[in-house]
Scaffold this motif. Sequence first.
Motif, PDB file in Angstrom:
ATOM      1  N   GLU A   1       0.830  -1.195   0.000  1.00 43.73           N
ATOM      2  CA  GLU A   1       0.000   0.000   0.000  1.00 43.73           C
ATOM      3  C   GLU A   1       0.865   1.246   0.000  1.00 43.73           C
ATOM      4  O   GLU A   1       0.632   2.198  -0.774  1.00 43.73           O
ATOM      5  CB  GLU A   1      -0.935  -0.010   1.204  1.00 43.73           C
ATOM      6  CG  GLU A   1      -2.287  -0.649   0.911  1.00 43.73           C
ATOM      7  CD  GLU A   1      -3.140  -0.821   2.139  1.00 43.73           C
ATOM      8  OE1 GLU A   1      -2.923  -0.091   3.153  1.00 43.73           O
ATOM      9  OE2 GLU A   1      -4.027  -1.718   2.133  1.00 43.73           O
ATOM     10  N   ASN A   2       1.837   1.195   0.915  1.00 39.88           N
ATOM     11  CA  ASN A   2       2.765   2.342   1.014  1.00 39.88           C
ATOM     12  C   ASN A   2       3.434   2.615  -0.323  1.00 39.88           C
ATOM     13  O   ASN A   2       3.503   3.757  -0.787  1.00 39.88           O
ATOM     14  CB  ASN A   2       3.844   2.061   2.055  1.00 39.88           C
ATOM     15  CG  ASN A   2       3.401   2.516   3.457  1.00 39.88           C
ATOM     16  OD1 ASN A   2       2.348   3.170   3.562  1.00 39.88           O
ATOM     17  ND2 ASN A   2       4.153   2.162   4.458  1.00 39.88           N
ATOM     18  N   ILE A   3       3.920   1.457  -0.869  1.00 46.66           N
ATOM     19  CA  ILE A   3       4.617   1.586  -2.146  1.00 46.66           C
ATOM     20  C   ILE A   3       3.677   2.237  -3.186  1.00 46.66           C
ATOM     21  O   ILE A   3       4.051   3.207  -3.862  1.00 46.66           O
ATOM     22  CB  ILE A   3       5.106   0.220  -2.643  1.00 46.66           C
ATOM     23  CG1 ILE A   3       6.290  -0.261  -1.782  1.00 46.66           C
ATOM     24  CG2 ILE A   3       5.526   0.264  -4.135  1.00 46.66           C
ATOM     25  CD1 ILE A   3       6.638  -1.704  -1.931  1.00 46.66           C
ATOM     26  N   GLN A   4       2.453   1.641  -3.203  1.00 47.67           N
ATOM     27  CA  GLN A   4       1.459   2.170  -4.152  1.00 47.67           C
ATOM     28  C   GLN A   4       1.257   3.669  -3.942  1.00 47.67           C
ATOM     29  O   GLN A   4       1.279   4.477  -4.884  1.00 47.67           O
ATOM     30  CB  GLN A   4       0.141   1.403  -3.944  1.00 47.67           C
ATOM     31  CG  GLN A   4      -0.874   1.558  -5.051  1.00 47.67           C
ATOM     32  CD  GLN A   4      -0.437   0.890  -6.327  1.00 47.67           C
ATOM     33  OE1 GLN A   4       0.367  -0.058  -6.292  1.00 47.67           O
ATOM     34  NE2 GLN A   4      -0.830   1.407  -7.483  1.00 47.67           N
ATOM     35  N   TYR A   5       1.096   3.975  -2.652  1.00 50.32           N
ATOM     36  CA  TYR A   5       0.856   5.353  -2.269  1.00 50.32           C
ATOM     37  C   TYR A   5       2.004   6.237  -2.712  1.00 50.32           C
ATOM     38  O   TYR A   5       1.796   7.279  -3.377  1.00 50.32           O
ATOM     39  CB  TYR A   5       0.663   5.390  -0.761  1.00 50.32           C
ATOM     40  CG  TYR A   5       0.421   6.742  -0.192  1.00 50.32           C
ATOM     41  CD1 TYR A   5      -0.844   7.403  -0.405  1.00 50.32           C
ATOM     42  CD2 TYR A   5       1.403   7.442   0.489  1.00 50.32           C
ATOM     43  CE1 TYR A   5      -1.055   8.670   0.108  1.00 50.32           C
ATOM     44  CE2 TYR A   5       1.171   8.705   1.008  1.00 50.32           C
ATOM     45  CZ  TYR A   5      -0.063   9.293   0.827  1.00 50.32           C
ATOM     46  OH  TYR A   5      -0.267  10.547   1.334  1.00 50.32           O
ATOM     47  N   GLU A   6       3.236   5.740  -2.340  1.00 48.78           N
ATOM     48  CA  GLU A   6       4.426   6.509  -2.688  1.00 48.78           C
ATOM     49  C   GLU A   6       4.517   6.663  -4.198  1.00 48.78           C
ATOM     50  O   GLU A   6       4.857   7.728  -4.726  1.00 48.78           O
ATOM     51  CB  GLU A   6       5.694   5.813  -2.169  1.00 48.78           C
ATOM     52  CG  GLU A   6       5.842   5.830  -0.661  1.00 48.78           C
ATOM     53  CD  GLU A   6       6.041   7.226  -0.103  1.00 48.78           C
ATOM     54  OE1 GLU A   6       6.785   8.049  -0.722  1.00 48.78           O
ATOM     55  OE2 GLU A   6       5.467   7.516   0.976  1.00 48.78           O
ATOM     56  N   LYS A   7       4.224   5.501  -4.849  1.00 43.17           N
ATOM     57  CA  LYS A   7       4.275   5.483  -6.313  1.00 43.17           C
ATOM     58  C   LYS A   7       3.316   6.545  -6.882  1.00 43.17           C
ATOM     59  O   LYS A   7       3.705   7.380  -7.723  1.00 43.17           O
ATOM     60  CB  LYS A   7       3.889   4.093  -6.819  1.00 43.17           C
ATOM     61  CG  LYS A   7       4.359   3.779  -8.222  1.00 43.17           C
ATOM     62  CD  LYS A   7       4.043   2.293  -8.508  1.00 43.17           C
ATOM     63  CE  LYS A   7       3.303   2.103  -9.789  1.00 43.17           C
ATOM     64  NZ  LYS A   7       2.797   0.737  -9.925  1.00 43.17           N
TER      65      LYS A   7
ATOM     66  N   ALA B   1       4.618   9.822  -6.233  1.00 38.86           N
ATOM     67  CA  ALA B   1       5.730  10.110  -7.142  1.00 38.86           C
ATOM     68  C   ALA B   1       5.191  10.427  -8.541  1.00 38.86           C
ATOM     69  O   ALA B   1       5.629  11.404  -9.191  1.00 38.86           O
ATOM     70  CB  ALA B   1       6.658   8.889  -7.201  1.00 38.86           C
ATOM     71  N   ILE B   2       4.201   9.571  -8.951  1.00 36.80           N
ATOM     72  CA  ILE B   2       3.611   9.805 -10.294  1.00 36.80           C
ATOM     73  C   ILE B   2       2.973  11.189 -10.357  1.00 36.80           C
ATOM     74  O   ILE B   2       3.194  11.941 -11.300  1.00 36.80           O
ATOM     75  CB  ILE B   2       2.607   8.690 -10.622  1.00 36.80           C
ATOM     76  CG1 ILE B   2       3.365   7.387 -10.956  1.00 36.80           C
ATOM     77  CG2 ILE B   2       1.682   9.081 -11.803  1.00 36.80           C
ATOM     78  CD1 ILE B   2       2.509   6.166 -11.050  1.00 36.80           C
ATOM     79  N   ASN B   3       2.237  11.468  -9.277  1.00 33.47           N
ATOM     80  CA  ASN B   3       1.584  12.775  -9.222  1.00 33.47           C
ATOM     81  C   ASN B   3       2.619  13.878  -9.299  1.00 33.47           C
ATOM     82  O   ASN B   3       2.477  14.846 -10.053  1.00 33.47           O
ATOM     83  CB  ASN B   3       0.773  12.909  -7.938  1.00 33.47           C
ATOM     84  CG  ASN B   3      -0.565  12.190  -8.033  1.00 33.47           C
ATOM     85  OD1 ASN B   3      -0.998  11.860  -9.164  1.00 33.47           O
ATOM     86  ND2 ASN B   3      -1.239  11.969  -6.934  1.00 33.47           N
ATOM     87  N   ASP B   4       3.642  13.683  -8.476  1.00 34.96           N
ATOM     88  CA  ASP B   4       4.728  14.653  -8.431  1.00 34.96           C
ATOM     89  C   ASP B   4       5.320  14.827  -9.828  1.00 34.96           C
ATOM     90  O   ASP B   4       5.512  15.951 -10.309  1.00 34.96           O
ATOM     91  CB  ASP B   4       5.777  14.163  -7.447  1.00 34.96           C
ATOM     92  CG  ASP B   4       6.675  15.293  -6.980  1.00 34.96           C
ATOM     93  OD1 ASP B   4       6.182  16.453  -6.942  1.00 34.96           O
ATOM     94  OD2 ASP B   4       7.876  15.006  -6.669  1.00 34.96           O
ATOM     95  N   LEU B   5       5.592  13.656 -10.424  1.00 32.12           N
ATOM     96  CA  LEU B   5       6.179  13.635 -11.757  1.00 32.12           C
ATOM     97  C   LEU B   5       5.246  14.349 -12.741  1.00 32.12           C
ATOM     98  O   LEU B   5       5.697  15.216 -13.538  1.00 32.12           O
ATOM     99  CB  LEU B   5       6.404  12.183 -12.205  1.00 32.12           C
ATOM    100  CG  LEU B   5       7.339  11.944 -13.362  1.00 32.12           C
ATOM    101  CD1 LEU B   5       8.770  12.360 -12.999  1.00 32.12           C
ATOM    102  CD2 LEU B   5       7.310  10.473 -13.792  1.00 32.12           C
ATOM    103  N   LYS B   6       3.977  14.008 -12.640  1.00 33.99           N
ATOM    104  CA  LYS B   6       2.979  14.613 -13.525  1.00 33.99           C
ATOM    105  C   LYS B   6       3.021  16.127 -13.382  1.00 33.99           C
ATOM    106  O   LYS B   6       3.049  16.880 -14.359  1.00 33.99           O
ATOM    107  CB  LYS B   6       1.582  14.088 -13.189  1.00 33.99           C
ATOM    108  CG  LYS B   6       1.162  12.894 -13.995  1.00 33.99           C
ATOM    109  CD  LYS B   6      -0.268  12.467 -13.518  1.00 33.99           C
ATOM    110  CE  LYS B   6      -0.701  11.171 -14.143  1.00 33.99           C
ATOM    111  NZ  LYS B   6      -1.922  10.682 -13.486  1.00 33.99           N
TER     112      LYS B   6
END
Lengths: 164, 405
Positions: free
Chosen positions: A111-117, A120-125
């Motif tokens: 979950e954490n990973i997903q969340y972080e991911k 990160a994706i959001n951040d990247l976006k």
Amino acid sequence: MQLVTPGIGLIFWMLVSFSLVLYVLGKYAWKPIMKGIHQREDSIEKALEAANDAKKEMLQLKAGNEQLLRDAKDERDALMRDARKVKEAILDEARVKANEEAGRIMENARENIQYEKMAAINDLKNQIASISIEIAEKLIGKELENKKQQHELTEKLLKDVKIN
Amino acid sequence: MNREIISLNLSNIAFKFENRLMIRKLLHTARLQVVLFALLLSGFTYGNTASHDTITSPSVPAHEQTEKKAFDAGKMIIDHIVDAHEWHILTYNDFHLSIPLPVILLDNGKLVSFSSGHFHHGHEAYRGYRLMMEGEYEGKIVKTLEDGETIDASAKLPLDFSITKNVLSLFISVLLLCIIFISIGNKYNKNPNTAPKGLQSLLEPLIIFVRDDIAIPGLGKKNYARFMPFLLTVFWFIFLNNLLGLVPIFPGGANLTGNIAITMVLALFTFAITTFNGNKSYWKHIVNAPGVPWWLKIPIPLMPIVEIVGVITKPFVLMVRLFANMTAGHIILLGFMSLIFIFGNMNIVAGYGVSIFSIAFGVFMSLLELLVAFIQAYVFALLSSIYFGMAMEEHEHTEEHTTEH
């Protein structure tokens, strides 16, 4: 014929002595002797009986002891069996729990990973968007100056993007 | 003669008196024994007097006469087994070693008493009495006439209550019995319920033997206790005196149980006890035996007579059996010893030669007599107990008799 003729004197003395000895021995010898023998025989018989009883009791006691020992052994075995079962149960439980825990931890991690991911994706976006906007801004600014320069700039910007 | 008696006597051992049939059989043999003994005894005395005749017969040469007089086996044997007024221990040539015993006479209601030493072995008269050594009154004390020599034929024989060899031996044995058994009785009183010790442990098995193998089989467990004193006394009296009789010197050696007066009194005791303890059915079987045809009882009471004879025969047989057995044993032993001197008189070497065999047989006989001493005591006590048992028996088979006839 003297041999087979009983003499009056001897008959008389024999009658007297034998009666006397019969009376005296009957009173002072045979009575205590017979009584003594009888008593002793009785006591021996009783002692033998008592010994027999004791022997029987001993046997019974021994049988009882053996029974007790057997029972104790059985109980011990049962206890051991129970203990083993309990141990196994505990172990199983522990294992199940550990598995569960591990599962949960993994889930959390995932979950954490997903969340972080996602973050990160959001951040990247967001960054991509901002960069894109920046690029777009710069592109729009430069396009007007020079085509060549435009290309170079795009190239350069793309290089910047790659860094990320 | 003796061998037959011994064999008869040994045949008695074989009997285990289990049932009535066996007892009847035994009584039969015992009767046979009496008849045989009587026959043989008459033969013996005949032989004895015959040899006596040859000594005094004038036809015999003088030297042989003296030699014969030196040793007469028959006389020696009889002298040893009958009663005597002195206790003879040994004779060496003319020297006599003997213990003089008191003479007690009841002469016409008058009590006379003096030492038998005054008779000098029958050679002298004393105070008008004389001890006869041979002839019709052999061994008896007779009255003499004034001269002190010739026998007063008209006077009655004085009643002889002397303390003879047998009477003294009787006193010794009675004393021994009392000492032995009273001391043992005290031991039982003092330490009850302990293992027997010493003399007690030696005699106790035999006392138990009398109870378990004599009294109880004959009388049954219910009645035996009452008769134990008599059976034990009789058994030990006979056994002790039989053994004492085997000891060759003083205080043994008196042929007490081989004396008919002694056995007669013992048998009388048995008879008296049997009679006084006879129950109703015992007397009924004697007077009016059930199951017997009436014509055997009336008009001639044949069966009652037979039964009464049977009642008397029982103690009579007891008397004769003990007397004959013990006397026979003594005669055989003395006979073997006499052989030495008979052969020695012929030839000194023959005497020594025979002595080997005589002593060997003598030892054998003594051992056999030890056995007989016990067996006779056993048989007397056992038969007494069986007679008592028969007198007290309740007859249950009366109906059987009546249905049979």
